[in-house]
Design a protein around this motif. Sequence first.
Motif, mmCIF file in Angstrom:
data_model
loop_
_atom_site.group_PDB
_atom_site.id
_atom_site.type_symbol
_atom_site.label_atom_id
_atom_site.label_comp_id
_atom_site.label_asym_id
_atom_site.label_seq_id
_atom_site.Cartn_x
_atom_site.Cartn_y
_atom_site.Cartn_z
ATOM 1 N N TRP A 108 46.389 28.198 45.920
ATOM 2 C CA TRP A 108 47.223 28.319 44.436
ATOM 3 C C TRP A 108 47.115 29.745 44.067
ATOM 4 N N GLY A 109 46.014 30.528 44.428
ATOM 5 C CA GLY A 109 46.028 31.817 43.976
ATOM 6 C C GLY A 109 46.983 32.854 44.730
ATOM 7 N N ALA A 110 47.493 32.412 45.780
ATOM 8 C CA ALA A 110 48.268 33.116 46.569
ATOM 9 C C ALA A 110 49.665 33.036 46.080
ATOM 10 N N GLU A 111 49.931 31.881 45.280
ATOM 11 C CA GLU A 111 51.194 31.408 45.067
ATOM 12 C C GLU A 111 51.353 32.091 43.224
ATOM 13 N N ILE A 112 50.364 32.202 42.582
ATOM 14 C CA ILE A 112 50.351 32.896 41.279
ATOM 15 C C ILE A 112 50.708 34.210 41.586
ATOM 16 N N ILE A 113 49.779 34.886 42.711
ATOM 17 C CA ILE A 113 50.153 36.416 42.792
ATOM 18 C C ILE A 113 51.411 36.531 43.356
ATOM 19 N N SER A 114 52.154 35.854 44.115
ATOM 20 C CA SER A 114 53.458 35.962 44.657
ATOM 21 C C SER A 114 54.514 35.816 43.404
ATOM 22 N N ASN A 115 54.121 34.951 42.636
ATOM 23 C CA ASN A 115 55.269 34.650 41.747
ATOM 24 C C ASN A 115 55.228 35.990 40.617
ATOM 25 N N ILE A 116 53.869 36.548 40.187
ATOM 26 C CA ILE A 116 53.922 37.487 39.515
ATOM 27 C C ILE A 116 54.420 39.002 40.260
ATOM 28 N N VAL A 117 53.937 39.029 41.351
ATOM 29 C CA VAL A 117 54.615 40.401 41.973
ATOM 30 C C VAL A 117 55.944 40.338 42.243
ATOM 31 N N GLU A 118 56.631 39.240 42.397
ATOM 32 C CA GLU A 118 57.992 39.042 42.678
ATOM 33 C C GLU A 118 58.900 39.160 41.373
ATOM 34 N N GLY A 119 58.193 38.943 40.284
ATOM 35 C CA GLY A 119 58.951 38.877 38.971
ATOM 36 C C GLY A 119 58.477 40.036 38.112
ATOM 37 N N SER A 120 57.452 41.028 38.791
ATOM 38 C CA SER A 120 56.691 41.998 37.799
ATOM 39 C C SER A 120 57.773 43.325 37.774
ATOM 40 N N LYS A 121 57.708 43.813 36.681
ATOM 41 C CA LYS A 121 57.960 45.154 36.348
ATOM 42 C C LYS A 121 57.133 46.256 36.507
ATOM 43 N N THR A 122 55.670 45.794 36.424
ATOM 44 C CA THR A 122 54.696 46.790 36.620
ATOM 45 C C THR A 122 54.494 47.246 38.038
ATOM 46 N N VAL A 123 54.445 48.447 37.974
ATOM 47 C CA VAL A 123 54.261 49.123 39.318
ATOM 48 C C VAL A 123 52.878 49.166 39.906
ATOM 49 N N ALA A 124 52.091 49.558 39.067
ATOM 50 C CA ALA A 124 50.635 49.464 39.525
ATOM 51 C C ALA A 124 49.948 48.271 39.026
ATOM 52 N N LEU A 125 49.745 47.394 40.074
ATOM 53 C CA LEU A 125 49.175 46.102 39.836
ATOM 54 C C LEU A 125 47.934 45.987 40.678
ATOM 55 N N GLN A 126 46.739 45.816 40.058
ATOM 56 C CA GLN A 126 45.306 45.586 41.004
ATOM 57 C C GLN A 126 45.254 43.973 41.052
ATOM 58 N N VAL A 127 45.232 43.535 42.235
ATOM 59 C CA VAL A 127 44.941 42.134 42.607
ATOM 60 C C VAL A 127 43.910 41.774 43.139
ATOM 61 N N ALA A 128 43.116 40.613 43.025
ATOM 62 C CA ALA A 128 42.070 40.384 43.810
ATOM 63 C C ALA A 128 42.124 38.709 43.813
ATOM 64 N N ARG A 129 41.736 38.061 45.013
ATOM 65 C CA ARG A 129 41.666 36.676 45.179
ATOM 66 C C ARG A 129 40.194 36.372 45.464
ATOM 67 N N ILE A 130 39.739 35.333 44.870
ATOM 68 C CA ILE A 130 38.442 34.898 45.194
ATOM 69 C C ILE A 130 38.425 33.315 45.371
ATOM 70 N N ALA A 131 38.111 33.239 46.571
ATOM 71 C CA ALA A 131 37.958 31.457 47.099
ATOM 72 C C ALA A 131 37.042 31.249 47.937
ATOM 73 N N ALA A 132 37.034 29.989 48.342
ATOM 74 C CA ALA A 132 36.150 29.404 49.498
ATOM 75 C C ALA A 132 36.620 30.036 50.814
ATOM 76 N N LYS A 133 35.428 30.315 51.558
ATOM 77 C CA LYS A 133 35.955 30.878 52.988
ATOM 78 C C LYS A 133 36.863 29.672 53.629
ATOM 79 N N ASP A 134 37.583 30.387 54.475
ATOM 80 C CA ASP A 134 38.595 29.636 55.017
ATOM 81 C C ASP A 134 38.040 28.712 56.212
ATOM 82 N N SER A 135 37.210 27.715 55.785
ATOM 83 C CA SER A 135 36.777 26.516 56.654
ATOM 84 C C SER A 135 37.015 25.246 55.873
#
Length: 84
Positions: A27-54
Motif C-alpha cells: 500500500w505504500g507504493a500506492e500512496i506514493i504513486s498517488n501523491i507523486v501523480e497529483g503533486s505540484k511539489t518538485v522536490a519530494l524525498q520519499v522512502a518506503r519501509i516494509a517487510a523483505k520481499d518474501s
Amino acid sequence: DMLPLRDSLTRSHRLVTLEEGTQVNGWGAEIISNIVEGSKTVALQVARIAAKDSLIASAPHLESAILPTTDRIASTLLSLVKGD
C-alpha cells in the motif's frame, strides 16, 4: 483522503511509508504513486519501509528477520532528514 498528506508535504517535502506487508505491491507504493501523480511539489524525498520481499514467517525468530526493525526505521528516517 490525501488532502492532509498533501498539505503536510507542501511544508516538509518528505514522505515515508511504513508497513508490515512486503514492499512489492504494498500500500505504500500506492500512496506514493498517488501523491507523486497529483503533486505540484518538485522536490519530494520519499522512502518506503516494509517487510523483505518474501513470505512472512510465523516463527518469531524468522518473522523478526523479515519485518521492519526499529533500527531500519530509525536509519531510514535519519537518512531522509539528513538528505543522504
